[in-house]
Design a protein around this motif. Sequence first.
Motif: not given
Length: 257
Positions: A202-217
């Motif tokens: 997703x971050x590559x294809x759409x060139x979007x920043x990803x907020x970290x950390x991911x929210x755990x399930x």
Amino acid sequence: MTTTLAIANQKGGVAKTTTVASLGAALAEAGHKVLLVDLDPQACLTFSLGIDPEDLDASVHHVLTKGLDAREVIIETEDGVDLLPATIELARAEADLLTRTGREQVLKGVLEDLAEAGEAYDWVLLDCPPSLGVLTVAALTAARGVLVPLQCETLSHRGVGQLLDTVHDVRRFTNRRLEVWGVLPTLYDGRTNHARKVLDTISEVYELDVFEPPIPKTIKFAEAPAAGRSILATSRTSKGAAAYREVAGKLVERAAR
Ligand code: ADP
Ligand code: MG
């Protein structure tokens, strides 16, 4: 200065509402004055903050379509945030607004009126419905940024292109300053490689920043809405609450940019 952030993804069940409630509580905890706006006729945000929509005489629907002053509808919640609540009547708003001139601007106007009336919110978080209809477009028009919660397990990225097309249109026609702040991975199961791969794609294809950390399930999130509080109150020291606190800190940094 108010920072207005839309939490949007037309897919249901990706944790938009949970993210709005949790980030709102985290920002309030950090001393910010926060308003949450429930733009989903299902009123899940309203309900999850301990308010029964059935008990309300007026809601965001009356503010958007009948010109009621938002200050007459806003409720203080136990989580330390203010809420502009929704009721099922909001389901009619799409139809009521459809023929109105300037419908895309209606929420923007409401927030400007609030600011002029001296309600100095630091943050306004907009909980969008699971569609790309009038209400989501109104939210994107009122916002400075958009955050896209994304569940990494499924083919969740299929809808992202469509959402970005809508953002593009909004930028062209109703809100030039709108920026995509990035995606927030939610319901994240770090034990699977699959989740990580989806995220990278997703971050590559759409060139979007990803907020970290991911929210755990975690099961804790299922328990919070029934208690009428966000996970930051019901499960203060959980990993999920900590993750949302960390992301809230990054939003504050992003807003200062
Ligand atoms: P949306 O607003 O995008 O439809 P919700 O915030 O209502 O999504 O979340 C959908 C469901 O997933 C809810 O039952 C919620 O309690 C649950 N949920 C949200 N985040 C998590 C999480 N990190 N772990 C486990 N369950 C979660
Ligand atoms: Mg929701």
